[in-house]
Design an enzyme around this catalytic site. Structure first.
Site, PDB file in Angstrom:
ATOM      1  N   HIS A 181      -4.076  -0.678  -4.358  1.00 49.69           N
ATOM      2  CA  HIS A 181      -5.530  -0.904  -4.206  1.00 49.69           C
ATOM      3  C   HIS A 181      -6.213  -0.522  -5.531  1.00 49.69           C
ATOM      4  O   HIS A 181      -7.282   0.092  -5.544  1.00 49.69           O
ATOM      5  CB  HIS A 181      -6.098  -0.046  -3.073  1.00 49.69           C
ATOM      6  CG  HIS A 181      -5.477  -0.283  -1.737  1.00 49.69           C
ATOM      7  ND1 HIS A 181      -5.796  -1.366  -0.945  1.00 49.69           N
ATOM      8  CD2 HIS A 181      -4.553   0.424  -1.036  1.00 49.69           C
ATOM      9  CE1 HIS A 181      -5.102  -1.315   0.187  1.00 49.69           C
ATOM     10  NE2 HIS A 181      -4.325  -0.246   0.140  1.00 49.69           N
ATOM     11  N   GLU A 240      -5.111  -5.289  -5.058  1.00 53.38           N
ATOM     12  CA  GLU A 240      -4.947  -5.856  -3.724  1.00 53.38           C
ATOM     13  C   GLU A 240      -4.593  -7.343  -3.795  1.00 53.38           C
ATOM     14  O   GLU A 240      -4.956  -8.042  -4.755  1.00 53.38           O
ATOM     15  CB  GLU A 240      -6.235  -5.663  -2.919  1.00 53.38           C
ATOM     16  CG  GLU A 240      -6.531  -4.200  -2.604  1.00 53.38           C
ATOM     17  CD  GLU A 240      -7.826  -3.996  -1.847  1.00 53.38           C
ATOM     18  OE1 GLU A 240      -8.576  -4.989  -1.676  1.00 53.38           O
ATOM     19  OE2 GLU A 240      -8.097  -2.852  -1.427  1.00 53.38           O
ATOM     20  N   SER A 282       0.836  -1.197   0.000  1.00 54.52           N
ATOM     21  CA  SER A 282       0.000   0.000   0.000  1.00 54.52           C
ATOM     22  C   SER A 282       0.879   1.259   0.000  1.00 54.52           C
ATOM     23  O   SER A 282       1.630   1.473  -0.940  1.00 54.52           O
ATOM     24  CB  SER A 282      -0.962  -0.040   1.186  1.00 54.52           C
ATOM     25  OG  SER A 282      -1.946   0.946   1.083  1.00 54.52           O
TER      26      SER A 282
END
Length: 270
Positions: free
Chosen positions: A170, A197, A128
């Site tokens: 994401h 993801e 992330s």
């Protein structure tokens, strides 16, 4: 010695014994016996994040797992913390806020030590925000203008381990195609990589391979024949683009970052 591998994760990776992405990281990390250092600086809940990753890495058989506690630029210039960093074989950078990583670590002694350790073969993984920070540039904000629903994307400076790339995470799950396109439209030499993801790219020697459940999207404007960016009075931007290359890759497919070409899966002829 060659640079270490970079495992760049799109976030929300499976944290179980069967999770492909974290198993790949542990496999890489245990090629030598230095152990894993967890860097949770990006997170607002670093203790919880550290505990979760410590447990899964130990469950996967790693004997030495330690947390690097770094909460200020003073910490990032502390020789003791820099020395702790160099004792690991691999570093895992958690998610959270990539701007916090840049503000606290960018251009510090820790940043320099991390770069030197990677150039000597240390494995680095980031998920992330920890993924976005690894590029030379990164998206730090993408706000929608209230009056016309147009994106205004703000670009910041990452750690610079991957030159000429901007990484988004994401990706499909949060509908980030428009913001990645906007991020690279102003500089067509920068290639955009959007990672879903529970998916990662494993970067080594100028190419990467896709690991995990979903897909990776690549936006390449280097072949474009027309780019026009028009700014409105309220600060939003309108894009007219032509000739961009788009690639989408799934597990096992490889991509050459130097030639910007698909390399196919191992064992499959082009």
């Amino acid at each position: 010695m060659n640079c270490g591998e970079l495992l760049i994760i799109g976030g929300a990776e499976d944290k179980c014994l069967e999770g492909e992405v974290l198993n790949k990281f542990v496999e890489l990390a245990t090629h030598s016996d230095g152990g894993i250092g967890i860097l949770p600086t990006a997170s607002e809940i670093p203790e919880e994040v550290s505990a979760e990753y410590t447990k899964i890495f130990r469950d996967l058989g790693v004997n030495r797992v330690e947390v690097i506690k770094l909460d200020s630029r003073q910490d990032a210039d502390d020789p003791a913390i820099c020395e702790q960093l160099t004792s690991f074989s691999a570093i895992f950078i958690s998610g959270g806020n990539q701007s916090r990583l840049s503000e606290l670590i960018g251009k510090t002694k820790f940043h320099d030590a991390l770069s030197k350790a990677w150039h000597k073969g240390m494995v680095i993984a980031g998920t992330s925000a920890g993924a976005s920070i690894l590029g030379k540039c990164m998206i730090v904000a993408a706000d929608t203008m209230l009056n016309d629903n147009k994106l205004k994307v703000e670009i910041g400076v990452g750690f610079g381990f991957l030159d000429g790339l901007i990484i988004d995470q994401h990706f499909s799950q949060r509908g980030r195609f428009d913001r990645l396109l906007s991020a690279i439209a102003g500089n067509k030499e920068i290639m955009g990589i959007g990672i879903d993801e529970n998916t990662a790219i494993l970067v080594k020697d100028g190419h990467f391979e896709v690991v995990g459940q979903h897909q990776v999207l690549i936006l390449d404007g280097s072949t474009s024949d027309y780019i026009n960016i028009t700014s409105s009075e309220n600060g939003s931007e309108e894009l007219t683009l032509s000739g961009f290359n788009l690639h989408t890759l799934t597990r096992g497919y490889r991509f050459n970052l130097l030639t910007r070409k698909l390399l196919m899966k191992k064992g499959i002829q082009q």
